[in-house]
Each structure stands twice: as structure tokens, then as C-alpha cells.
Enzyme design. Structure first.
Site, PDB file in Angstrom:
ATOM      1  N   CYS A  43       0.857  -1.183   0.000  1.00  0.00           N
ATOM      2  CA  CYS A  43       0.000   0.000   0.000  1.00  0.00           C
ATOM      3  C   CYS A  43       0.895   1.236   0.000  1.00  0.00           C
ATOM      4  CB  CYS A  43      -0.958  -0.014   1.186  1.00  0.00           C
ATOM      5  SG  CYS A  43      -0.247   0.322   2.781  1.00  0.00           S
ATOM      6  N   CYS A  46       2.121   2.751   3.464  1.00  0.00           N
ATOM      7  CA  CYS A  46       3.169   1.975   4.148  1.00  0.00           C
ATOM      8  C   CYS A  46       4.525   2.159   3.472  1.00  0.00           C
ATOM      9  CB  CYS A  46       2.801   0.491   4.171  1.00  0.00           C
ATOM     10  SG  CYS A  46       1.586   0.060   5.414  1.00  0.00           S
ATOM     11  N   CYS A 146      45.439   8.347   5.936  1.00  0.00           N
ATOM     12  CA  CYS A 146      44.933   8.496   7.306  1.00  0.00           C
ATOM     13  C   CYS A 146      44.158   9.782   7.517  1.00  0.00           C
ATOM     14  CB  CYS A 146      46.076   8.419   8.308  1.00  0.00           C
ATOM     15  SG  CYS A 146      47.247   9.808   8.197  1.00  0.00           S
ATOM     16  N   HIS A 151      52.276  14.318   6.456  1.00  0.00           N
ATOM     17  CA  HIS A 151      53.428  13.964   7.296  1.00  0.00           C
ATOM     18  C   HIS A 151      54.491  13.299   6.426  1.00  0.00           C
ATOM     19  CE1 HIS A 151      51.531   9.954   7.192  1.00  0.00           C
ATOM     20  NE2 HIS A 151      50.411  10.590   7.499  1.00  0.00           N
ATOM     21  N   CYS A 198      26.313   6.309  25.110  1.00  0.00           N
ATOM     22  CA  CYS A 198      26.941   4.999  25.273  1.00  0.00           C
ATOM     23  C   CYS A 198      28.291   4.929  24.566  1.00  0.00           C
ATOM     24  CB  CYS A 198      26.006   3.921  24.729  1.00  0.00           C
ATOM     25  SG  CYS A 198      26.617   2.245  24.961  1.00  0.00           S
TER      26      CYS A 198
END
EC number: 2.3.2.31
Length: 292
Positions: A43, A46, A146, A151, A198
């Protein structure tokens, strides 16, 4: 007055109803949408909510068919998505798609400066060693491997907590690596930003679970034992009660499966001889010659 989703019963009786696999409701064909690639039908309401939710949460791949058992594993095309979402959501979808294209394009990379985030072009695509990349927007020079400041003559560090902005030096950042707000996934090296909460992180790109502070893998640590000892002790970011409740749930799930297997074992042992006998009788019946 009737809505577009619900019509009078006498009108519905004339049209065949189609079942939606998401909400399990039945609606007329004009209220359904078919995915062109796999021909699965849902549908419209949805499917619209499904697409909007994926885009708002930050989709990681193309939007797939909501049916987990889809035989063709179809995906929604851009024109299909554009027909069912608002303009601002479609704009976010295109932005996410572009970011993913750059992420997996070996010829392009993002400028690591948090105030810039421009797309930079690599000069030598076939070069296997780290190379100098200069952002044309902010003139920052950084390493292609990185993403730290360039460097020359030095190897890339294993982890980079944060990239310095133009005009800043390392003395401006006195925080420890564990406190850095931006780190890279230890598995796929994608940049991840953590505001708070967390310390158990999961990379959206590769689904790798790891500790934010030490970058140790937590893929197999279901009980979060990692935060009971060592330098990351009590750094999970949750109360002791919530951790105990989490462990109780995990242990309960495993115990439930074990108990189910234990209860079912006698029935399986009793049923096995009957199944074997039935198979033997069937095979014997097939071998018997037909009466003449």
C-alpha cells in the site's frame, strides 16, 4: 466526505482488494504501489513511511524492497522515491547518495577539516603509497590514507582522534585520544562522531561494534564484560542497574533457547524411529513389483 484511503463499502465491493505485506491490510489497486524492479506490491502509505524512515535515519545502501523474502531482492529507483516523498526528504536522499558515492570512489575523498568537508580529487589514482592531497576550498594539505595533516617521511598513525583545522596546531588540543569527539572505525576507517551517551559504538557503514575509548572490538561481547576491567572500566555510559538488566535479558534469551532444546529433545528422540520407519516403508513400497 471520504478519504483517499477509505471508500464506501458498496464502492469497495466492485473492486478486487490487494493485500499489503507490511500492514497486512487489503486495499483497492489504486491505493497500492508496485516496485518496478521486483514487482512486489505494497500500500502506498506503508511504502511511503518505510522510505521516509530510512532516509531520515541515514540510509547506508540503496533502498531495498521491504519484503525480506523478495525473490529478486529489488530496489526502489530514484524516480519512484521522488514520487512519494516531500522535496526536502528527497534532497536529503540525494545528499546521502552523493556522500556514499564519494566514500567508495577511489578517485575522490572528503576534506577532513570539520569546517570544510569539500570533495578533493586524488592526483595519482594508481599510487599504492599515501600521497599529498590539497583541498582547493580551504588549502589544507592532508594524507590520502589516514586523513591527518601531511606527514612526509613518517608512517600513518594507527588511529587519528581528530584532524586539525587550518591555522591550528596540536598544542591547541590537549585532550586525550579517548576523549576526542571524532574517530575512525577500526574496521572500515570511516569517520564517526560521538556527542555523548553509550561508549559501545556501531559503525553504520560496516556494522562493526567497538569501544569508543580503546577501539577494541565488541562484536562478540554480548554481556559487555569489556567495561568491567581495564582502562575502560565503568566507562560504558550507563548505570550499573541498566547493565545488569541488559545482561539478565541476554542470559535469559540464551537460557530460553537451551530450555526449549532440552524440552524438545525427548520428543525428537521418540519421533526419530517413527520417521525412519515411515521412510523405510515408503522406499520398500516403491521397490515392490506391480501385481500382474
Amino acid at each position: 466526505m471520504t478519504t483517499a484511503r477509505y471508500r464506501p463499502t458498496w464502492d469497495l465491493a466492485l473492486d478486487p482488494l490487494v493485500s499489503c505485506k507490511l500492514c497486512l491490510g487489503e486495499y483497492p489497486a489504486e491505493q497500492m504501489t508496485t516496485i518496478a524492479q521486483c514487482q512486489c506490491i505494497f500500500c502506498t502509505l506503508c511504502l511511503k513511511q518505510y522510505v521516509e524512515l530510512l532516509i531520515k535515519e541515514g540510509l547506508e545502501t540503496a533502498i531495498s524492497c521491504p519484503d525480506a523474502a523478495c525473490p529478486k531482492q529489488g530496489h526502489l529507483q530514484e524516480n519512484e522515491i521522488e514520487c512519494m516523498v516531500a522535496a526536502e526528504i528527497m534532497q536529503r536522499y540525494k545528499k546521502l547518495q552523493f556522500e556514499r558515492e564519494v566514500l567508495f570512489d577511489p578517485c575522490r575523498t572528503w576534506c577532513p577539516a570539520s569546517t570544510c568537508q569539500a570533495v578533493c580529487q586524488l592526483q595519482d589514482i594508481g599510487l599504492q603509497t599515501p600521497q599529498l592531497v590539497q583541498c582547493k576550498a580551504c588549502d589544507m594539505e592532508f594524507c590520502s590514507a589516514c586523513k591527518a595533516r601531511w606527514h612526509p617521511g613518517q608512517g600513518c598513525p594507527e588511529t587519528m582522534p581528530i584532524t586539525f583545522l587550518p591555522g591550528e596546531t596540536s598544542s591547541a588540543f590537549k585532550m586525550e585520544e579517548g576523549d576526542a569527539p571524532i574517530k575512525r572505525c577500526p574496521k572500515c576507517r570511516v569517520y564517526i562522531e560521538r556527542d555523548e551517551g553509550c561508549a559501545q559504538m556501531m559503525c553504520k557503514n560496516c556494522k562493526h561494534a567497538f569501544c569508543w575509548y580503546c577501539l577494541e572490538s565488541l562484536d562478540d561481547d554480548f554481556l559487555l564484560i569489556h567495561y568491567d576491567k581495564g582502562p575502560c572500566r565503568n566507562k560504558l555510559g550507563h548505570s550499573r542497574a541498566s547493565v545488569i538488566w541488559h545482561r539478565t535479558q541476554v542470559v535469559g534469551i540464551f537460557a530460553g533457547f537451551g530450555l526449549l532444546l532440552l524440552v524438545a529433545s525427548p520428543f525428537l528422540l521418540l519421533a526419530t524411529p517413527f520417521v525412519l520407519c515411515c521412510k523405510c516403508k515408503c522406499s520398500k513400497g516403491d521397490d515392490d513389483p506391480l501385481p500382474t
